[in-house]
Structure formats: C-alpha cells, structure tokens
Write an enzyme that holds these catalytic residues in place. Structure first.
Site, PDB file in Angstrom:
ATOM      1  N   HIS A  89      97.335  73.468   5.007  1.00  0.00           N
ATOM      2  CA  HIS A  89      97.866  73.086   6.306  1.00  0.00           C
ATOM      3  C   HIS A  89      98.027  74.290   7.229  1.00  0.00           C
ATOM      4  O   HIS A  89      98.779  74.249   8.187  1.00  0.00           O
ATOM      5  CB  HIS A  89      99.187  72.325   6.143  1.00  0.00           C
ATOM      6  CG  HIS A  89      99.029  71.112   5.284  1.00  0.00           C
ATOM      7  ND1 HIS A  89      99.494  71.045   3.996  1.00  0.00           N
ATOM      8  CD2 HIS A  89      98.409  69.944   5.494  1.00  0.00           C
ATOM      9  CE1 HIS A  89      99.171  69.880   3.471  1.00  0.00           C
ATOM     10  NE2 HIS A  89      98.523  69.192   4.349  1.00  0.00           N
ATOM     11  N   GLY A  90      97.386  75.385   6.887  1.00  0.00           N
ATOM     12  CA  GLY A  90      97.280  76.506   7.799  1.00  0.00           C
ATOM     13  C   GLY A  90      98.495  77.409   7.941  1.00  0.00           C
ATOM     14  O   GLY A  90      98.647  78.069   8.954  1.00  0.00           O
TER      15      GLY A  90
END
Lengths: 687, 138
Positions: free
Chosen positions: B103-104
């Site tokens: 999710h970065g």
C-alpha cells in the site's frame, strides 16, 4: 411453516409418521401449497439458486476435505495432487473454487433485488437482518477457504485481513495472536481456518433455515410491493415457483459451467499457484473479487483504525436499512427518484470493486474517497431524505391489478446492463496483475486454446526433450510423475516407454535395512527428481535467485490484460496469459541493453521479465536440442514446444475438462429448454 | 486458542552473527516467524536519520532511541509493515530505508514511517549486543 397444516398422507406408514412428527405436513405447507405472489419475476429465483449453491459447496467441500492436508508444508501440494490424482479431482476443485464466486455473484443479485424492491421493509426487517448475517458468515467462510490452498495470495491475504483486527485499540494485538495461534500467520493459523471453514457452512445452513422460516411467516415481497389480498393474487409454490426456480437454476448452471470447464482460473489470481512464502510479499495483494468494494473502502481512508471501521460499517449499515429508508412505498418501480439513485448506487459499488483491484496511488485514491463517500451517502443521506421529499407514483390496489396493467416492458435491458456490469466487476481484478514497465508478451496460436483445444502430442514430446536436456539442470518439475507421461491427454507415450524413460533417472530411496539412503533407477510412480536438494542450495548455486519449479509455471505467471480486454477474454475463453508470458520470456533475451536501463552484475536483460533484470542466462540457442521428427531446431520452436509441455504439466487434465465441458453444455442447454417449456405450460393458466 | 507450548518454545531468543554484514548491506533473519531486518547503515544513512526534525514525523521517535548507543551503525527492526503486515523492501523508497509494495508506505533509514497509510514506525524487537559482532534477539 405457516400455521398448522391440514395435510393428510394417504399411505398408512406415512400417516403413522405424520401423527408422531408432522414433518411431511411442514414440507407440504412450506414448499407445496405455500402461496407465492403471482407477479414474481426471475430476480426472485435467486433464493433457490443460492440454496442450490450452498448445497453444492457443502457437498464438494466435504469430498475435497477427504483429500486435503491442513499443514503449512503439505497443503499446497495436497491441493495440487488432488487435482491431478483424485478421480475428477480437478472437477471437484473447480466446482468448489468457482462455486464460491458464483455463490457471491448470486448473493449480490439477491441483495440488490431486495434493495430495489424494498424487501427489507416492514414486516420483513428480521428476514433482511438474517440475510445480512448469512452474508457476513459467507464472507468469513469464503476468506478462510481462500487461505486453505496456501498459495502466495492465500498467505498474504490471511496476513492482511487478520492484521485488520490489530487496529482495534488495546485488545487488537491479542486478538490477532489468538487468530494466528502463534507470532505470525503459520501452521496453527491454517489448522484453525480449516476447522472453521468446515464449521461455518453448517452455521450458514442453520441461519438459512431461519431466513426461510422468517420468509414464510412474513410472506414473499413482490415486484409491485403490495401484499397479496385475495387468492387470485397468489399461486401455489408447487408447481409454479418450483418449476420457475428450476429454470432459473438451469440458466445459472450454464454460467457456472462456463467457469468450471472453460475459465477455471479467470476469477483466481496467478500468484496463488506459487506456494506460500513468508519472506516474499507479492507486488499486489488483491482479495477475491467479491471483497473488492470493501477493500477499496478500507484503503481509501488514510487512517488505519478508521479504515477498518469504515469497511465493517459498510456491511453493518445494511442491518439498519429498514429504518434508514422510511418510505411507505416498497418497490422502486413506483419511486422515480429512488430508482435512479439505486442504479447510481450499483454503479458506485462496481466502480469501488474496480478500484479495489488497482494499485493505491494517484487518481485511484481520490476516486476511492469520493466513491466511499457516495456509498455511505446512499444509506445515510439519500434514502432518509428521499422518504421525506419523494412523491411516489400510485401503487396498484392488488397484484392482479398490477398484472393486468403490465405494460410488457422488457426486463431484458436491465438484465443486459447487469450482465455487462457484472462482467466488468468480475474481471476487474485481472487488471491488478500488472507487469510493471514491461512489454506485454505477444499472443501466440496455441493448440490447447479455445473450447475444443487439445495438446499437440508432437510438441509435448519435443517439449519434454527440451526440458530434460536444457531446463532440468536448474528447474524442478516436482508435481509430475513419470507415470503421467503415459496418461491420456498427455504426450502419448505407452506405459513401457514411460517406464523406460523413468529408469534413465537415478532416484534417492531408503533408508534400507542398514539405515542408509541409496540410489536406484526411477520407476513410473516416481516424480521428476529436482536438481537441487532444497531451496537454499538452489539459491546459492544460482547467484541468489532460486530457479522456480516449473510444474505450475504457466499457471503461476500472468500479465495484465487491461480494460476492456479482460471482458472480451471472458467471452473468447482466453486463458493463455501464462503460456504467452513463458514463451515470450524464453525469446526475450537481448544482448544489447537499451539505453537508460542498467542491469546489475550477474543479471541479464530480458524484454518481458518484470524489471528486465533476470538472473537466468539465455537458456535456448538455435540447434541446441536435436529433434528426430524434422521440426525446425530454432529458439522459437523450442520455446513453443517447451511452453506447450509446461502447460500440460500445469494442467494434465485439460483435455478431459474441455471434453466434459462440451457434454455438460449440450445437456444443460437441452435441460434448460425443457424446463422453460414446462414452466410455460404450468404458468399458462396463471397469466 | 493462544499459541501452544511448542510454538512458544520455538520463539525463544536467537543469536545472530553480524561480522559478515558489510557496511551498506542488510540481512533478513526470521524470529517467531517474523522477518527481522538487520541493516549495517552507512554514515550517510545515519546522518539522514538524525537530521530529521523529530516533531514533524507521524510517529515521533529519535534515531538514538531506536538503536543501541555505541552501535549506531546497526538498525534492527521487525520487517513487517505496520499498516497491514506486508514485508517492506529494504533500500527502496525516497528515504533511503524501506518501501512497502502493498500500500505504498515508506520508512526512512531508521525504520520510521515517513509517508503512506502505515500508522507507526517499524517496531524494534527486543535485542542486546552479546559482543561487538553478535546480537541476541528476544
């Protein structure tokens, strides 16, 4: 279930039973004489379809459990072997895995139907809430079932979802430890998920009984939303509803069979054909398509706890629907504004599903936030407001009146819209398999593609030769046994040829009486020996990158097809992303590295490998393997042959699958046709 | 349903020899089924981690509090993203630290969350230096 029955069996033995346990009377009053509204449309057959799917999942699940081993080291292999070795194991597994998707597909239609026609309104609130409970149980069951094959997506899906509970303040961490039974997702987790996955379907069945009971007390809602008043408004359940449901189920089976026999991996993720590895996270963790809208809601809220609360409230809010929407008119048919907002809501759900499969960056995050707002606004703002400001159209006095006034407006347009929307939604996760920054592999003409595809025997035999002489020095083929070479649908060797082939290999066996391990010639029952004793040895010998086992490689690799190709793929039965990729990879080595790309020491440039830097040196060169049958000895031909062979190793029963699929389709089309004409005959006097 | 005795026993402390890890390299060991990143940080990475205004961080913590004094070059963190449990990749992202592909989330060279949805820094497991080149985790 609606009051005492006056049913009297004629058979004395049944009379005897009936006096002691009036079960026949119960069945008779619930499923034979039970009055069902005359104006029900086909959206009402989804109740029967769901009951059928539940039965199907329990039946196939019980048989699958007989062959499954719930252990972290063995689970993946046991699933693979049951597909290969158990009689019709591939069919059972496809039925169960696709069945889960079809179950959710049907439940979403069932829920949207309830939403559109106001089936949750007084006096059906409890019926609706029981339905939401079933849906929650289904989500839990589906999630735990997805963990059982213990592939990469199973493992990481389990990690991500169990970690959701760690967001709960104070007790979160202990709840997660309790779910795991350890310090991380591992063998104890798999064991308890298996146990619960076996238990929950029976709980669902129990709640379904309550759901049907509540339904038969309150009576069915109908498209016009007016309660039946006279006997003219209803028809007896049998034969009218039974035969109509039968036709509905038959049509649904056609869709189900399309997935089972022709697109078994369309809804799955290629990464789940890679055994679980706690040390490597897949680039995109994507849940099954039926969770995607909720996953999108989770990700669009930047705070972890708020995201988890948002995701769960998106489901729990359904329980309060009967009180959020206070409009007196049930059916949206007579609510011009509610009807429009309903379709907007459907679009919002589908778009959220699409976003759930996209990487969480840039425009997708913003769109996700807007749509999350729209989702909740529908329940918290639109519905309460509409019930105050909307002027509904006049509702007919009775069902008979509604039928007489029926304009004959086709539901076909709605159906087409829903199917198109469904296809978009179903396929949306395909997009997630992006092959970042790599060229898409070119398409090939494969002999095994399409509904009548068969393996090219010559290609299989040549491919085996290429594997044996080139690939086998680094790559294992551990799920394939020598006996498979002589099985139907394979390379077409005789039993004796397979035995001779096996005897050329040295296989480790033992211990013998002296306690020593020894080597002996291979037998047909042995599996292809792996070139390295374990993964660490493979890693050490190959510059840090372990050569993957090739048994499943053509199913474990894929690339994004993008919108709208994945919808087209559904209809054209395109399933060959894996073979296209493998074949392209084998031919994608280039000596000249393009400008702007740096390849680390010890790696090679490959046009199609994600990131372009591959540790495997160019494996195939022209003339490297000699062919006896005069086929060209070129890299292109080698790649084609070995890919065909690896497609067979990944799916040895593909020919049987497609052949049986054709027979099933012929049967189902005839059956559905017969059901349709029977239904017409039964209903002839009632319209 | 809590972990059974054998699982707890298998979670006993482990010793890790640091001598083969060169400066700028890192190793991943498993303890209690969790990946532990041990990074041999460069001077640049340490300076970067210490130059940050601590108050501006989402989960304020000084680099000094996350390493053992006298062994500033060694960063030992549990390599599990505090968002949803993926494994971040070392030496990636904009902060010379870790990048989570799921999710970065991005962590700096001290394992502190700098960007993305994760709420907290990468946790530091309990560990002690047995000698200059050996640590005991747990």
């Amino acid at each position: 279930m609606s009051g005492p029955s006056d049913y009297q069996p004629s058979n004395p033995a049944l009379q005897w039973l009936e006096r002691r346990l009036p079960i026949l009377g119960l069945m008779h009053s619930s499923f034979v004489v039970y009055p069902t509204p005359r104006n029900l449309n086909y959206w009402w057959t989804f109740g029967a379809i769901l009951s059928f799917m539940l039965g199907m999942q329990i039946l196939t699940g019980v048989i699958l459990a007989m062959h499954y081993t719930p252990h972290a080291d063995l689970a993946f292999k046991s699933v693979e072997l049951l597909v290969r070795d158990v009689n019709y194991g591939w069919l059972l597994r496809n039925m169960h895995a696709c069945g889960a998707s079809m179950f959710f597909f049907a439940v979403y239609i069932h829920m949207l139907r309830g939403l559109y026609y106001g089936s949750y309104k007084e006096p059906r609130e409890v019926l609706w809430i029981l339905g939401v409970i079933i849906y929650l149980l289904m989500m839990a069951t589906g999630f735990m079932g997805y963990v059982l094959p213990w592939g990469q997506m199973s493992f990481w899906g389990a990690t991500v979802i169990t970690n959701l509970f760690s967001a709960i303040p104070y007790v979160g961490e202990s709840i997660v430890t309790l779910l795991w039974g350890g310090y991380s997702v591992g063998n104890p987790t798999l064991n308890r998920f298996f146990s619960l996955h076996y238990l929950l379907p029976f709980l669902i069945a129990g709640v379904v009984v309550l759901h049907v009971w509540a339904l038969h007390v309150a009576g069915q809602n109908n498209p016009d939303g007016v309660e039946p008043k006279t006997e003219k408004d209803t028809v007896p359940f049998t034969p009218h509803a039974t035969i109509k449901d039968g036709f509905g189920v038959a049509c649904f089976l056609l869709l189900y069979a399309w997935f089972i026999f022709y697109m078994p991996n369309y809804l799955g993720d290629a990464d789940n054909y890679i055994p679980a590895n706690p040390g490597v996270t897949p680039p995109h963790i994507v849940p099954e398509w039926y969770y995607l809208p909720f996953y999108a809601i989770l990700r669009s809220i930047p705070n972890k706890l708020a995201g988890v609360i948002g995701m769960f409230s998106a489901i729990i809010i359904l329980c309060f629907l009967p009180w959020l929407d206070a409009a007196k008119t049930r059916s949206s048919k007579y609510r011009p504004l509610a009807k429009q907002f309903f379709w907007i809501f459907v679009a919002v759900c589908i778009l959220l599903g699409y976003l759930g499969a996209q990487p969480p960056e840039g425009i997708y995050v913003i769109a996700g936030r807007i749509l999350t707002f729209c989702y909740f606004a529908y329940f918290l703002i639109v519905l309460p407001l509409l019930s105050r400001i909307e002027t509904p159209r006049p509702v007919p006095n009775s069902i008979s009146e509604a039928i007489l006034a029926k304009s004959g407006k086709a539901v076909a347009s709605v159906a087409v819209m829903l199917v198109a929307a469904g296809a978009l939604f179903l396929g949306s996760m395909q997009d997630a398999r992006a092959s970042e920054g790599s060229d898409k592999p070119p398409g090939n003409k494969w002999s095994f593609a399409g509904p009548f595809g068969k393996y090219d025997r010559g290609a299989l035999q040549r491919g085996l030769k290429v594997y044996k002489e080139v690939c086998a020095s680094c790559h294992g083929l551990s799920y394939v046994a020598f006996r498979n070479l002589s099985e139907a649908g394979g390379p077409g060797y005789s039993v004796a040829q397979a035995a001779a082939f096996a005897s050329e290999y040295k296989v480790k066996d033992g211990p013998n009486d002296a306690g020593d391990m020894f080597e002996r010639p291979g037998r047909p029952a042995d599996y292809f020996p792996s070139p390295f004793p374990n993964e660490q040895a493979a890693r050490a010998a190959n510059g840090g990158a372990a050569p993957p086992d090739l048994s499943l490689i053509t199913k474990a690799r894929s690339y994004g097809r993008g919108f709208p190709m994945f919808i087209v793929d559904f209809f054209t039965q395109f399933q060959e992303q894996g073979p296209d990729y493998v074949s392209a990879l084998l031919q994608g080595f280039e000596d000249k590295v393009p400008e702007g790309v740096t390849i680390p020491e010890g790696s090679y440039y490959n046009k199609y490998f994600p990131g372009h830097a591959i540790k495997m040196p160019k494996p195939l060169n022209d003339g490297q393997v000699t062919y006896d049958d005069g086929s060209p000895t070129t890299v292109a031909q080698y790649a084609k042959d070995v890919t065909t062979f690896l497609m067979w190793t990944a799916e040895p029963h593909m020919e049987a699958r497609k052949r049986l699929g054709f027979q099933v389709f012929v049967f189902l089309i005839l059956f559905a046709g017969l059901m349709y004409f029977t239904k017409k005959k039964v209903w002839a006097s009632s319209h | 349903m809590n972990p059974d005795a054998s699982t707890i026993a298998a979670g006993a402390p482990i010793e890790v020899d640091l001598s083969p890890v060169a400066e700028g390299q890192d190793i991943k060991v498993f303890w209690r089924g969790k990946p532990i990143y041990i990074s041999h940080r460069t001077k640049k990475q340490i300076d970067e981690a210490r130059a940050v205004n601590v108050a501006s961080l989402p989960d304020p913590q000084t680099d000094e509090a996350r390493v053992k004094s006298g062994h500033e070059q060694w960063l030992v963190v549990i390599g599990i993203c505090t968002h949803l449990g993926c494994i971040p990749i070392a030496h990636e992202g904009n902060y010379d630290g870790f990048f989570c592909p799921c999710h970065g989330s991005q962590y700096d060279s001290s394992g502190r969350i700098r960007q993305g949805p994760a709420p907290a820094n990468l946790p530091v497991p309990p560990y002690t230096f047995v000698s200059d080149t050996k640590i005991q985790i747990g």
